[in-house]
Design an enzyme around this catalytic site. Structure first.
Site, PDB file in Angstrom:
ATOM      1  N   GLU A 232       8.783  30.330  37.331  1.00 29.32           N
ATOM      2  CA  GLU A 232       8.523  30.345  38.775  1.00 29.32           C
ATOM      3  C   GLU A 232       8.923  31.689  39.392  1.00 29.32           C
ATOM      4  O   GLU A 232       8.240  32.211  40.267  1.00 29.32           O
ATOM      5  CB  GLU A 232       9.283  29.204  39.448  1.00 29.32           C
ATOM      6  CG  GLU A 232       8.833  28.949  40.881  1.00 29.32           C
ATOM      7  CD  GLU A 232       9.599  27.807  41.521  1.00 29.32           C
ATOM      8  OE1 GLU A 232       8.957  26.826  41.906  1.00 29.32           O
ATOM      9  OE2 GLU A 232      10.840  27.886  41.623  1.00 29.32           O
TER      10      GLU A 232
ATOM     11  N   HIS B  97       5.566  29.225  51.257  1.00 27.35           N
ATOM     12  CA  HIS B  97       5.835  30.503  50.581  1.00 27.35           C
ATOM     13  C   HIS B  97       5.140  30.430  49.231  1.00 27.35           C
ATOM     14  O   HIS B  97       4.726  29.350  48.800  1.00 27.35           O
ATOM     15  CB  HIS B  97       7.344  30.737  50.405  1.00 27.35           C
ATOM     16  CG  HIS B  97       7.982  29.750  49.484  1.00 27.35           C
ATOM     17  ND1 HIS B  97       8.387  28.502  49.911  1.00 27.35           N
ATOM     18  CD2 HIS B  97       8.249  29.787  48.146  1.00 27.35           C
ATOM     19  CE1 HIS B  97       8.889  27.837  48.884  1.00 27.35           C
ATOM     20  NE2 HIS B  97       8.811  28.584  47.792  1.00 27.35           N
TER      21      HIS B  97
ATOM     22  N   CYS C 279      13.092  27.738  50.389  1.00 27.58           N
ATOM     23  CA  CYS C 279      11.955  26.952  49.873  1.00 27.58           C
ATOM     24  C   CYS C 279      11.554  25.845  50.836  1.00 27.58           C
ATOM     25  O   CYS C 279      10.504  25.240  50.676  1.00 27.58           O
ATOM     26  CB  CYS C 279      12.288  26.369  48.502  1.00 27.58           C
ATOM     27  SG  CYS C 279      12.242  27.608  47.215  1.00 27.58           S
TER      28      CYS C 279
ATOM     29  N   HIS D 110       3.706  26.726  48.117  1.00 32.00           N
ATOM     30  CA  HIS D 110       4.272  25.381  48.200  1.00 32.00           C
ATOM     31  C   HIS D 110       5.416  25.351  49.196  1.00 32.00           C
ATOM     32  O   HIS D 110       5.801  26.360  49.773  1.00 32.00           O
ATOM     33  CB  HIS D 110       4.713  24.864  46.819  1.00 32.00           C
ATOM     34  CG  HIS D 110       6.024  25.383  46.340  1.00 32.00           C
ATOM     35  ND1 HIS D 110       6.844  24.682  45.497  1.00 32.00           N
ATOM     36  CD2 HIS D 110       6.682  26.553  46.596  1.00 32.00           C
ATOM     37  CE1 HIS D 110       7.931  25.381  45.235  1.00 32.00           C
ATOM     38  NE2 HIS D 110       7.854  26.516  45.886  1.00 32.00           N
TER      39      HIS D 110
ATOM     40  N   ASP E 115      -4.792  27.888  41.194  1.00 30.20           N
ATOM     41  CA  ASP E 115      -4.699  29.309  41.558  1.00 30.20           C
ATOM     42  C   ASP E 115      -5.129  29.535  43.003  1.00 30.20           C
ATOM     43  O   ASP E 115      -6.197  29.076  43.423  1.00 30.20           O
ATOM     44  CB  ASP E 115      -5.572  30.131  40.613  1.00 30.20           C
ATOM     45  CG  ASP E 115      -5.329  31.620  40.750  1.00 30.20           C
ATOM     46  OD1 ASP E 115      -4.189  32.019  41.096  1.00 30.20           O
ATOM     47  OD2 ASP E 115      -6.281  32.394  40.521  1.00 30.20           O
ATOM     48  N   HIS E 116      -4.277  30.254  43.757  1.00 32.60           N
ATOM     49  CA  HIS E 116      -4.527  30.532  45.183  1.00 32.60           C
ATOM     50  C   HIS E 116      -4.675  29.250  46.000  1.00 32.60           C
ATOM     51  O   HIS E 116      -5.443  29.201  46.963  1.00 32.60           O
ATOM     52  CB  HIS E 116      -5.744  31.458  45.355  1.00 32.60           C
ATOM     53  CG  HIS E 116      -5.463  32.872  44.930  1.00 32.60           C
ATOM     54  ND1 HIS E 116      -5.259  33.220  43.617  1.00 32.60           N
ATOM     55  CD2 HIS E 116      -5.326  34.007  45.649  1.00 32.60           C
ATOM     56  CE1 HIS E 116      -5.018  34.513  43.539  1.00 32.60           C
ATOM     57  NE2 HIS E 116      -5.052  35.023  44.755  1.00 32.60           N
TER      58      HIS E 116
ATOM     59  N   HIS F 273       4.518  31.789  44.960  1.00 31.64           N
ATOM     60  CA  HIS F 273       5.097  32.287  43.716  1.00 31.64           C
ATOM     61  C   HIS F 273       3.994  32.844  42.830  1.00 31.64           C
ATOM     62  O   HIS F 273       2.861  32.364  42.858  1.00 31.64           O
ATOM     63  CB  HIS F 273       5.800  31.165  42.939  1.00 31.64           C
ATOM     64  CG  HIS F 273       7.017  30.636  43.616  1.00 31.64           C
ATOM     65  ND1 HIS F 273       8.212  31.328  43.671  1.00 31.64           N
ATOM     66  CD2 HIS F 273       7.237  29.482  44.286  1.00 31.64           C
ATOM     67  CE1 HIS F 273       9.105  30.613  44.333  1.00 31.64           C
ATOM     68  NE2 HIS F 273       8.535  29.486  44.722  1.00 31.64           N
TER      69      HIS F 273
HETATM   70 NI    NI Z   1       9.358  28.005  45.899  1.00 27.97          NI
END
Ligand code: NI
Length: 136
Positions: free
Chosen positions: A126, A39, A33, A14, A79-80, A41
């Protein structure tokens, strides 16, 4: 009242960025961020159901059913994936952990309610240092 929690994992990318702001202001507020090239998580999702044990099973909710539901309704979608671009229930929203937890609740809650049970909490971890909780 008993609380049952099921934990599932997924990975997603995100970016936190407010289009109305300058790059400098975005960097001030969101730090890394706001990096333009995304990037990721390793998210940990805790979903808690509350209720009284069923006299026939001793369960308040079948934990395997809960895991399958979380996977089918949420993990399959996120996911992914890129939360800003790929996830329908996050479209047009800031992909903060707060908004993401609310989105996950809204996706899951009808499925829990349909089975006659009550969702208590969505906890979204997160990073090892940050998690949010949403109670509806
Ligand atoms: Ni982030």
């Amino acid at each position: 009242m008993v609380y049952l929690t099921r934990v599932e994992h997924f990975n997603a990318a995100h970016r936190l960025y407010n289009k109305a702001w300058t790059d400098e202001h975005n960097n001030e507020v969101f730090g890394k961020c706001a990096n333009p090239n995304w990037h990721g998580h390793n998210y940990e999702l805790h979903v808690t159901i509350k209720g009284e044990p069923d006299p026939e099973t001793g369960f308040i909710f079948n934990a395997k059913t809960l895991g399958d539901l979380i996977k089918d309704v949420v993990v399959e979608k996120v996911d992914h994936r890129n939360l800003n671009m790929d996830v329908d229930f996050m479209a047009g929203k800031f992909t903060s952990a707060e908004n993401f937890a609310i989105g996950i609740w809204n996706e899951l809650q009808p499925h829990i309610k349909k089975r006659g049970s009550t969702m208590h909490c969505v906890r979204l971890v997160e990073t090892p240092k940050i998690y949010v909780e949403y109670f509806g």
